[in-house]
Design an enzyme around this catalytic site. Structure first.
Site, PDB file in Angstrom:
ATOM      1  N   ASP A 182       0.830  -1.211   0.000  1.00  4.65           N
ATOM      2  CA  ASP A 182       0.000   0.000   0.000  1.00  4.65           C
ATOM      3  C   ASP A 182       0.863   1.260   0.000  1.00  4.65           C
ATOM      4  O   ASP A 182       1.979   1.254   0.526  1.00  4.65           O
ATOM      5  CB  ASP A 182      -0.915  -0.033   1.238  1.00  4.65           C
ATOM      6  CG  ASP A 182      -2.081   0.935   1.118  1.00  4.65           C
ATOM      7  OD1 ASP A 182      -2.358   1.407  -0.005  1.00  4.65           O
ATOM      8  OD2 ASP A 182      -2.708   1.224   2.153  1.00  4.65           O
ATOM      9  N   ASN A 185     -11.087  -2.684  -5.272  1.00  2.00           N
ATOM     10  CA  ASN A 185     -10.328  -1.674  -6.029  1.00  2.00           C
ATOM     11  C   ASN A 185     -11.029  -1.275  -7.340  1.00  2.00           C
ATOM     12  O   ASN A 185     -10.671  -0.266  -7.956  1.00  2.00           O
ATOM     13  CB  ASN A 185      -8.896  -2.136  -6.317  1.00  2.00           C
ATOM     14  CG  ASN A 185      -7.980  -2.068  -5.105  1.00  2.00           C
ATOM     15  OD1 ASN A 185      -7.068  -2.884  -4.949  1.00  2.00           O
ATOM     16  ND2 ASN A 185      -8.195  -1.085  -4.216  1.00  2.00           N
TER      17      ASN A 185
END
Ligand code: IPE
Ligand code: IPE
Ligand code: MG
Length: 231
Positions: free
Chosen positions: A20, A68
């Site tokens: 991330d 996502n």
């Protein structure tokens, strides 16, 4: 592969990483998010190249979650195109370095050309010794639902029968879960598999993550006392 047994609990067999911070890496530099993702791919490449001496049986990377898809069409396109490029450019290296590619998640739901590329990559790397599992279109809750549905057909709902039907069924137990970028959450990643995994949350943004940092995490892991509920 280097073995893991009760005698050698300090050695991690399976590490997973929530990669991330690509967006924030780019933002800090006034660059487009797409460039952060590009640099993120380079961090993956470095890590895979540095994998052999770490003695891991499996590294699992969270590359694209089932959530996502909520991002802009542009960003999703960028990520899918990076995936295409990465498979094409790095597949020969995987084969040469004995890396077995594995995909977890609902990857059959990706674009047909990506599915075809992945099928080819899986076939070409099938004999590899170290596993690189990539989570694509992956959501842990969805994975558990799929596994429970299969177990239910057989009328056998137990922890073992569910675990045996998860996408990760053929992987060693998860030892260590790492998340970069300072966020302290799992974001629907390996919820079942994390039951007794050690956790490490680091502030480093993913494009800045290095193989040395993973090695350090493994060294620290070796010092932890895992109890699995016993004493
Ligand atoms: C991780 O970086 C890559 C993916 C989730 C595909 P992000 O894009 O989430 O970066 P941040 O969290 O916005 O910084
Ligand atoms: C998790 O990161 C997914 C991947 C790293 C592929 P996100 O950036 O999507 O997670 P949230 O939205 O911050 O929880
Ligand atoms: Mg993020």
């Amino acid at each position: 592969m280097v073995g893991y047994s009760a005698k050698d609990p300090a050695r991690a067999r399976h590490v997973a990483i929530i990669m991330d911070g690509n967006g924030r890496w780019a933002k800090k530099r006034g660059l487009p998010r797409s460039l952060g993702h590009q640099r993120g791919v380079e961090a993956v490449r470095r890590l895979v190249r540095g994998l052999k001496p770490m003695g891991l049986e499996c590294l699992t990377l969270y590359a694209f979650s089932s959530e996502n898809w909520k991002r802009s069409e542009n960003e999703v396109d960028d990520l899918m195109n990076l995936m295409r490029k990465f498979i094409k450019s790095d597949l020969p290296e995987f084969v040469a370095n004995d890396v077995r590619l594995k995909i977890i998640g609902d990857w059959q739901g990706l674009a047909p050309d990506i599915v075809a590329m992945l099928e080819d990559a899986l076939a070409q790397t099938a004999k590899g010794k170290q596993t690189l599992a990539v989570a694509l279109n992956y959501g842990s809750q969805q994975e558990i639902v799929r596994a429970v549905a299969k177990a239910a057909v057989l009328g056998e709902i137990t922890t073992d029968s569910i675990a045996a039907r998860l996408d990760t069924a053929d992987l060693p137990p998860l030892d260590l879960l790492v998340r970069t970028s300072g966020e302290i959450r799992l974001s629907n990643f390996l919820l079942w598999q994390s039951a007794y995994a050690e956790m490490l949350f680091v502030d480093t943004l993913w494009p800045d993550f290095t193989p040395e940092m993973l090695q350090q995490a493994l060294n620290d892991f070796a010092k932890r006392e895992r109890r699995f509920g016993g004493r």
